[in-house]
Enzyme design. Structure first.
Site, PDB file in Angstrom:
ATOM      1  CG  MET A  30     -10.543  -0.070   5.184  1.00  0.00           C
ATOM      2  SD  MET A  30     -11.296  -1.666   4.971  1.00  0.00           S
ATOM      3  CE  MET A  30     -10.117  -2.453   3.895  1.00  0.00           C
ATOM      4  N   GLY A  31      -6.722   2.165   7.233  1.00  0.00           N
ATOM      5  CA  GLY A  31      -5.469   2.184   7.986  1.00  0.00           C
ATOM      6  C   GLY A  31      -4.365   1.408   7.307  1.00  0.00           C
ATOM      7  CB  ALA A  32      -2.318  -0.962   7.057  1.00  0.00           C
ATOM      8  CG  HIS A  34       0.234   2.288   1.385  1.00  0.00           C
ATOM      9  ND1 HIS A  34      -0.277   3.079   0.389  1.00  0.00           N
ATOM     10  CD2 HIS A  34      -0.595   1.219   1.475  1.00  0.00           C
ATOM     11  CE1 HIS A  34      -1.341   2.522  -0.128  1.00  0.00           C
ATOM     12  NE2 HIS A  34      -1.581   1.385   0.523  1.00  0.00           N
ATOM     13  CG  HIS A  37      -3.653   4.811   2.612  1.00  0.00           C
ATOM     14  ND1 HIS A  37      -2.810   3.760   2.882  1.00  0.00           N
ATOM     15  CD2 HIS A  37      -4.866   4.273   2.374  1.00  0.00           C
ATOM     16  CE1 HIS A  37      -3.496   2.623   2.828  1.00  0.00           C
ATOM     17  NE2 HIS A  37      -4.744   2.904   2.520  1.00  0.00           N
ATOM     18  CD  GLN A  61     -14.555  -2.261   3.011  1.00  0.00           C
ATOM     19  OE1 GLN A  61     -15.078  -1.272   3.518  1.00  0.00           O
ATOM     20  NE2 GLN A  61     -13.559  -2.177   2.156  1.00  0.00           N
ATOM     21  N   GLY A 147      -8.700   6.620  -4.194  1.00  0.00           N
ATOM     22  CA  GLY A 147      -7.586   6.271  -5.073  1.00  0.00           C
ATOM     23  C   GLY A 147      -8.058   5.489  -6.289  1.00  0.00           C
ATOM     24  CD  GLU A 148      -7.581   7.743 -11.450  1.00  0.00           C
ATOM     25  OE1 GLU A 148      -6.412   7.548 -11.819  1.00  0.00           O
ATOM     26  OE2 GLU A 148      -8.341   8.575 -11.974  1.00  0.00           O
ATOM     27  CB  VAL A 176       1.059   6.064  -4.915  1.00  0.00           C
ATOM     28  CG1 VAL A 176       2.508   6.135  -4.482  1.00  0.00           C
ATOM     29  CG2 VAL A 176       0.414   7.441  -4.882  1.00  0.00           C
TER      30      VAL A 176
HETATM   31  P1  AMP Z   1      -7.960   1.278   1.858  1.00  0.00           P
HETATM   32  O1  AMP Z   1      -7.347   1.681   3.146  1.00  0.00           O
HETATM   33  O2  AMP Z   1      -7.279   0.148   1.166  1.00  0.00           O
HETATM   34  O3  AMP Z   1      -9.465   1.121   1.941  1.00  0.00           O
HETATM   35  O4  AMP Z   1      -7.730   2.504   0.885  1.00  0.00           O
HETATM   36  C1  AMP Z   1      -8.152   3.786   1.227  1.00  0.00           C
HETATM   37  C2  AMP Z   1      -8.039   4.682   0.027  1.00  0.00           C
HETATM   38  O5  AMP Z   1      -6.688   4.747  -0.394  1.00  0.00           O
HETATM   39  C3  AMP Z   1      -8.861   4.159  -1.161  1.00  0.00           C
HETATM   40  O6  AMP Z   1      -9.498   5.252  -1.789  1.00  0.00           O
HETATM   41  C4  AMP Z   1      -7.812   3.542  -2.030  1.00  0.00           C
HETATM   42  O7  AMP Z   1      -8.153   3.540  -3.394  1.00  0.00           O
HETATM   43  C5  AMP Z   1      -6.630   4.469  -1.773  1.00  0.00           C
HETATM   44  N1  AMP Z   1      -5.387   3.789  -2.146  1.00  0.00           N
HETATM   45  C6  AMP Z   1      -4.929   2.599  -1.707  1.00  0.00           C
HETATM   46  N2  AMP Z   1      -3.785   2.264  -2.316  1.00  0.00           N
HETATM   47  C7  AMP Z   1      -3.497   3.283  -3.169  1.00  0.00           C
HETATM   48  C8  AMP Z   1      -2.441   3.528  -4.110  1.00  0.00           C
HETATM   49  N3  AMP Z   1      -1.439   2.667  -4.287  1.00  0.00           N
HETATM   50  N4  AMP Z   1      -2.489   4.685  -4.797  1.00  0.00           N
HETATM   51  C9  AMP Z   1      -3.501   5.563  -4.643  1.00  0.00           C
HETATM   52  N5  AMP Z   1      -4.519   5.379  -3.782  1.00  0.00           N
HETATM   53  C10 AMP Z   1      -4.517   4.259  -3.061  1.00  0.00           C
END
Ligand code: AMP
Length: 280
Positions: A30-32, A34, A37, A61, A147-148, A176
């Site tokens: 979903m961007g932003a 770090h 990602h 969602q 990501g877990e 991470v």
């Molecule tokens: P999001 O942008 O929050 O929907 O996350 C996109 C993907 O990045 C998802 O599969 C998350 O589980 C993964 N993700 C987000 N934060 C972390 C993190 N700290 N470590 C590993 N994977 C992450």
């Protein structure tokens, strides 16, 4: 690196790659962005010929309108971070592109989508399944990376691809963390400096709890984690559950499963943070 906004253009590009038998890897976000990602992107680039990253803040969602409205949107910066990684395509569609009509599909994945986040955020996983299935249909990847940190989400995605017969391998990547243990999250930017100082208490407490987990029983470990975090008046545990890592069913005894994970959600001020830890 190419930035594409339409499914049609994405499919045209990927058709050419697939003609050359290239292995396609995909990272939905979903961007932003770090380092969390970017670690998924690194795995994806390494294990595939072509890496596709999607950036889309999926409205279906979000069960909290305020959360959707305030979700950070930083497309330019995200593309700058992706450029040096070896990512070949950034797919950044509009909401109209992904939802030309309202998505009326409702999914039922049983326990994995009903407990924890499923119970606390009604409709959340249904929205996740809607968008990730649409993205999988658009990209048709060989591999997808998650990501877990969103432990339950991976279980839901695995159930979804099984139920819908989507031929993609789901790859789980480790959490991470910041140097002080806080799991990286786009929502961390919403923490005030004072709360940012306090937030590592979550990861610290989870880690601590693993050191005495086999000696204390499951209930005692849950109580320890909840009470330790709740002692801080700015923190409030929404739930802490210790579950079978495969079925996500709560366990009562450490011998109930071979793979055991503790999943937590904590309000740190107004900011809802999630984390998890493996016991076994
Ligand atoms: P999001 O942008 O929050 O929907 O996350 C996109 C993907 O990045 C998802 O599969 C998350 O589980 C993964 N993700 C987000 N934060 C972390 C993190 N700290 N470590 C590993 N994977 C992450």
């Amino acid at each position: 690196m190419k930035i594409v906004n339409s499914i049609k253009e994405l499919k045209q590009n990927l058709a050419l790659e697939k003609q050359e038998n290239k292995l396609i890897g995909f990272v939905p976000t979903m961007g932003a962005l770090h380092e969390g990602h970017l670690s998924l992107v690194k795995h994806c680039v390494k294990e595939n010929d072509v890496c596709v990253v999607s950036i889309f803040v999926n409205p279906t969602q979000f069960n909290d309108k305020h959360d959707l409205e305030t979700y950070p949107r930083t497309l330019e910066k995200d593309c700058a971070l992706l450029e040096p990684t070896g990512c070949k395509y950034v797919f950044a569609p509009t909401a109209e592109e992904m939802y030309p009509e309202p998505d009326t599909r409702t999914f039922d994945f049983g326990t994995v989508s009903q407990v924890m986040e499923g119970a606390k955020r009604p409709g959340h996983f249904n929205g996740v399944a809607q968008i990730v299935s649409k993205l999988f249909y658009a990209v048709e990847p060989d591999n997808a990376y998650f990501g877990e940190k969103d432990f339950q989400q991976i279980a839901v995605i695995r159930a979804m691809v099984k139920q819908l017969n989507i031929p993609v391998k789901i790859n789980a990547c480790p959490i991470v963390r910041e140097a002080d243990g806080l799991a990286l999250s786009s929502r961390n930017t919403r923490l005030t400096p004072e709360l940012r100082q306090k937030a590592p208490l979550i990861a610290r407490t989870l880690k601590e709890s693993t050191t005495f987990a086999p000696d204390k029983n499951v209930r005692e470990v849950i109580d320890y984690v909840v009470n330790t975090i709740n002692k801080d008046s700015d923190m409030e545990v929404e739930y802490y559950e210790i579950v079978d890592g495969n079925t996500l069913e709560s366990i009562n005894d450490w011998s109930d499963a071979d793979y055991i994970v503790g999943c937590i959600t904590v309000y740190c001020g107004e900011v809802r943070l999630i984390d998890n830890i493996r016991y076994k």
